[in-house]
Every structure is written in structure tokens, then in C-alpha cells.
Design an enzyme around this catalytic site. Structure first.
Site: not given
Lengths: 179, 412
Positions: B291, B331-334
Site C-alpha cells: 500500500v 504483514g503490515g501493508d504487504e
């Protein structure tokens, strides 16, 4: 020896046929007069044993009539009920009368006085025994039958029914001819 | 080091319930038959022996009465025929008439006994009483003594028939035991063995839906009910464990926020897809997505806004997929996508374009702000770009960073 055996074997059926199925009372007797008298006394005693008079007789009067051949030992008779035996002879005028007798032992006698005697006992409590009446036609109760080796008797049931004495019916089976 | 409990032990030679019951019945009935038989036989023997004694005494009396005149007249033949007349029709073996001093006058024996009578006689002799003796008297004088032997054939016959009856009773006992055992088997053993069958079925095949049938005996029925209730609880517990397991598995493989697969699942799905593609001999592709404006949104509007943004992006990704394609949040924005085997270059680019198109629309945050949800996308094709999973990932990652760089460069 062998032929004798076969002969006996052949005779066997004859022997079997000769033996009667019911035997009358047969007392072995000896040949001499005394032995016969003893046997006669024993048989008369047995007859008295099985005879019942209307009232008990503490003294039993046995009268002898006619000419008895084997009456010699009658005095030896002893009765199991303890009655005494009193012997007497009917002779002379009273020869055809049986009053005062409980039993009458008749020896050899003419047929006319015999008939008178028997007629006199009819309906009376008198036991009559004839020594010399092998055909038992005279109307006595007991007729003694003498054979050479044995002594037997015949019971006249007509005479029993006409008499006031009673005979134990078991004696009937022992009579000649049986009943 | 525990003993192997689960291993089925070799069943020792134990008797079945039916056998135990049959044996108990057999003993009970045998005992009853023996008791009844022995009691009846002993009582019967005593009673019959009493009658036989009295009968013998009566015969002796009759013989004495019959032979008395013959003895008085000294006529043994008449005595013998008199004895025969009385004794022939009775069960008498021997009649002796003796004088009081013991001399034999008449002796009569039953002619020609058959074998059955002899057997019965010898059995009777075991329990028979002494001969009956009667005195023959005339007035006070003892003339003779009559003794009568035997007269117990009835006893022997009774004992023989008693034995036969006992044997017949034993046969009946066997039949009765067999029938009773069958009835018991039907009433007791069968319901129990049905419960045992169900238990075995449940244990061996995990068929928790099996239930023990109703029985006609209260205890057995109660056992069946309790067993069924236990099965019910076991079933509930089992399905609880299963759903719990499923939940745990879900937690292990799913991303809690977006519902997409997590990194662990992606790492399992990739080799599986490679194997599938190899098997089908088809190409497939993976996409890496990042993102672009996640960190600024997170920093500016808070983590709730970032989470909401991720949820919307995940939903849009899912909408852009074909069937068979899989989406993951690493994970995170991945994010990562696996496009199912059979996808070509054009189709991959079309999916890529569709996703980029879907993200063009601004995302509405809970606070009312709208933000840009655009993504940087890198792709790698199998087996064109690489035939190795790790290499493939590196390739896609590099492509994504290149796109991010192009985008940053293009902006600046």
C-alpha cells in the site's frame, strides 16, 4: 441198561398223565390192623377238630355202632380245644338210636339199621362217620376210604347240609373228589 | 515409560454370560431333580417296603390258615397245593412249613423266574426285609411254623422305574436348561452384546451416532440409557474438540484483521501451487502488493484508520480475483496473490490492471476522510521468471520495489 433208560423215558408221559392235579387227603397207613387203627384214630380226630357243634361240647361223646374193624385206637384221640372224649357203644335196643351222642362212628352194619341210624341223626347235632361205605351212599357225613397204602375220606355235602353240625369248609378241599 | 494400554490384550478363555447362566441353571435343575428324585425314591422305598412287609405277613397268615387242616389231616400234598394256590398269584419266592422243632414239612419254591424278575428280585433283596413267619396253631397247640420269603418285586420294579424316571428327568433337565439358556440369552445377553457392539463400533470407527437399543430388563435398559447419554456427551465433546481444532487452525493460517491467509499459509500455499503447476504442466504467477500511502494514513489518522484501510483493500483485492486465485496478507501493508495455474501473460496483466483500477477510488475512513488506496504491484511468473520458490519471491519483491521506485520517481 440203555434200553431200560429209553423204556423209562417212554413211560414218563404216562406217569405225568397218571398224577391227578388235585389230590384228596391221603393218610399213609400201614398194613397191620394196629397201624390202620392208629391212622383211623388220627383221621377221626382231625374230623372232630374241624366240626363245630351248635354249643361247645366240653365232653365229646363218640358212639360206636356196628362192627368196627379199626376203632381200636379211637380212645387215643386228644382234641386241641381240651374237650374230653367219651367213648360208648350202641348195642341192643338202642342200636339204631343216636340220642346222647355227639359223634357216631359206624362200622360194618346191615343196611336197614344203618338207614335207621342215619335217619335218626337228620337235623341233629351229630357227626356221622362210616368206616365201611366206600361208595358213600348211606347218607353219613364222612366216609373213610381204605386203600392198601393210604387212608382218605369223602365228605357228603348233602349230609352236611341236613345236619345241625358245621364242618370247616377248608376240609372240603381235602375230601376225595374235592369241591 | 507407560504400558501400551491401547493395545488389545489377548482375550483369555473367559466363559460367556450365556455359558455362566446355562451352567448355573444346569446345577440348579440337577440339584432340584436329584433332591426330588432321592427324596421320592427313599420315601417310596420305605412306604412300599412297609406295604410289602404287611403283604408278606398277610400271605403268611393266609398260607397258615389254608394249610392248617391239611397239616391236621397229615396231608402234605394238599398243604402244598394250598400253598401254591395262595402263593402263585403273589410275589412270593419261597414258602417253608416246618414243625416247631424245625423239621421241614412242606417247602414250595416259585418255578422258573424270568431274568427281569430275577434282576428286580436281586435289587429288591438289597432293601427287602426278613421273611414273614406265622405260627400255625390249633387251640393251644403249635402245629407248625410258616415262613414266606420274597414278596418285594414291587420294590425292585419301583427302584428300576425310579431310575428310568431319573434318567428321563435328566434328559428333560438338559432340554430345559438349553431352553432357559436360550431365553436368557435373548433377554439378557443379547441386549448386553448389542451395547458391547455399539461400544466397539464407537471405539473402532468413531461412529458417535450409534445408539444402544432399548432392552426389556430394567437394569440392562438403564445401562443402555446411561451408555447412550455418555455417548451423547462424548459426541458433544468430540465435535467441540473438532471445532476448536478448526478454530486453532484458522487462527494459525488466517489473518485476523482481513480474513485473508497469513504469511504461514502463503508459505504453505506456494510450494503446493508449484507442485500443482508442475503436475498440470501449466504456468502460474504471483503478485506482490504494497500500500503506497499506508504509513502516512496510520500516522495521521491513527491505527483504527489504518486497519479500516487495510480491510477495504483486502475486500477489493478479493473482488478482483478469479476463482482458484488466493490472496494473502503477509504483514503490515504487504499483500500477496497467487494466480491459479493456467494464467498467461495477458491475463496476469489484466488482473493487475483490474486491481489497480479497483484501487483508484478513494477509501472512506471511519472519521469521514477519504484517502488514496493505490498499490505498488510486482509480479513474477512461474516457471518463466524462476522455477524456484525463493527466487520467484525475490523476483516479485524486486519487481514491486521497482514499481514503487518508478512511482516515487514519477511523482518527484
Amino acid at each position: 441198561m440203555r434200553s431200560l433208560f429209553f423204556t423209562l423215558l417212554l413211560l414218563l408221559p404216562t406217569v405225568a398223565l397218571a398224577v391227578p392235579s388235585v389230590q384228596p387227603a391221603m393218610l399213609p397207613i400201614g398194613t397191620d390192623a394196629d397201624a390202620r387203627a392208629a391212622s383211623t384214630a388220627r383221621m377221626v380226630g382231625a374230623m372232630l377238630e374241624y366240626t363245630r357243634w351248635p354249643t361247645p361240647r366240653p365232653v365229646l361223646r363218640l358212639c360206636l355202632a356196628g362192627t368196627a374193624r379199626y376203632a381200636g385206637r379211637l380212645a387215643d384221640i386228644s382234641l386241641s380245644n381240651g374237650a374230653q372224649l367219651q367213648l360208648s357203644s350202641l348195642t341192643g335196643a338202642g342200636a339204631t338210636r343216636s340220642e346222647g351222642c355227639d359223634a357216631l362212628y359206624i362200622g360194618q352194619i346191615d343196611s336197614a339199621p344203618m338207614q335207621g341210624l342215619v335217619a335218626g341223626t337228620r337235623g341233629q347235632p351229630v357227626l356221622t362217620i362210616a368206616e365201611d361205605d366206600p361208595d358213600c351212599g348211606s347218607g353219613v357225613i364222612f366216609c373213610l376210604l381204605y386203600a392198601p397204602q393210604t387212608l382218605s375220606f369223602q365228605l357228603n355235602i348233602d349230609a352236611v347240609s341236613r345236619s345241625a353240625v358245621r364242618i370247616d369248609p377248608r376240609v372240603l378241599r381235602l375230601s376225595k373228589g374235592g369241591y | 515409560m507407560s504400558a501400551p494400554v491401547d493395545k488389545p490384550l489377548p482375550t483369555p478363555c473367559l466363559p460367556t454370560l450365556g455359558q455362566v447362566l446355562a451352567r448355573a441353571h444346569m446345577r440348579l435343575i440337577l440339584f432340584a431333580v436329584l433332591m426330588a428324585g432321592v427324596t421320592l425314591t427313599v420315601t417310596g422305598v420305605l412306604v412300599i417296603r412297609g406295604y410289602a412287609d404287611r403283604n408278606l405277613a398277610l400271605i403268611a397268615q393266609t398260607v397258615a390258615y389254608t394249610v392248617e387242616p391239611a397239616l391236621i389231616f397229615d396231608d402234605m400234598e394238599a398243604a402244598r397245593s394250598g400253598i401254591a394256590a395262595v402263593a402263585a398269584s403273589e410275589s412270593v419266592h419261597r414258602v417253608d412249613v416246618r414243625t416247631p422243632d424245625g423239621r421241614a414239612l412242606v417247602s414250595w419254591r416259585r418255578p422258573g423266574d424270568d431274568i427281569m424278575t430275577m434282576i428286580e428280585g436281586s435289587i429288591a433283596n438289597l432293601v427287602a426285609s426278613a421273611p414273614a413267619t406265622v405260627d400255625v396253631r390249633r387251640g393251644d397247640r403249635l402245629i407248625a411254623r410258616v415262613s414266606v420269603h420274597g414278596g418285594a418285586e414291587g420294590l425292585g420294579r419301583f427302584i428300576l422305574s425310579g431310575l428310568a424316571t431319573a434318567i428321563a428327568c435328566l434328559v428333560l433337565t438338559l432340554i430345559a436348561t438349553w431352553t432357559l439358556a436360550r431365553r436368557l440369552q435373548r433377554d439378557v445377553t443379547d441386549p448386553l452384546s448389542r451395547i458391547a457392539d455399539v461400544a466397539h463400533e464407537v471405539r473402532a470407527n468413531r461412529q458417535f451416532d450409534r445408539r444402544a437399543p432399548h432392552a426389556h430388563i430394567r437394569e440392562v435398559d438403564q445401562l443402555g440409557r446411561d451408555f447412550n447419554a455418555l455417548l451423547e456427551e462424548l459426541n458433544d465433546w468430540h465435535s467441540g474438540v473438532l471445532s476448536h481444532n478448526r478454530m486453532l487452525e484458522r487462527q494459525a493460517t488466517r489473518d485476523a484483521l482481513t480474513g485473508l491467509g497469513n504469511r504461514a499459509m502463503f508459505e504453505r500455499a506456494l510450494p503446493a501451487t508449484i507442485a500443482q503447476a508442475d503436475a498440470l504442466n501449466l504456468p502460474f504467477a504471483i503478485l506482490y502488493l504494497d500500500v503506497n500511502r499506508f504509513k502516512p494514513v496510520n500516522d495521521t489518522y491513527g491505527h483504527d484508520a489504518g486497519d479500516a484501510m487495510l480491510i477495504v483493500i483486502a475486500a477489493r483485492l478479493r473482488a478482483g480475483l478469479r476463482s482458484g486465485d488466493q490472496a494473502f496478507r503477509l504483514g503490515g501493508d504487504e499483500f500477496a496473490l497467487i494466480l491459479a495455474p493456467g494464467v498467461g501473460q495477458e491475463e496476469m496483466e489484466a488482473v493487475q490492471a483490474r486491481i489497480a483500477d479497483g484501487m483508484r477510488q478513494p477509501i472512506m475512513l471511519p472519521g469521514g476522510e477519504s484517502v488514496d488506496g493505490s498499490l505498488s504491484i510486482g509480479s513474477a511468473r512461474y516457471p518463466q521468471d524462476s522455477a524456484d520458490a525463493r527466487d520467484l519471491l525475490r523476483h516479485a519483491d524486486a519487481a514491486m520495489y521497482a514499481a514503487k521506485g518508478r512511482r516515487a520517481g514519477g511523482k518527484e
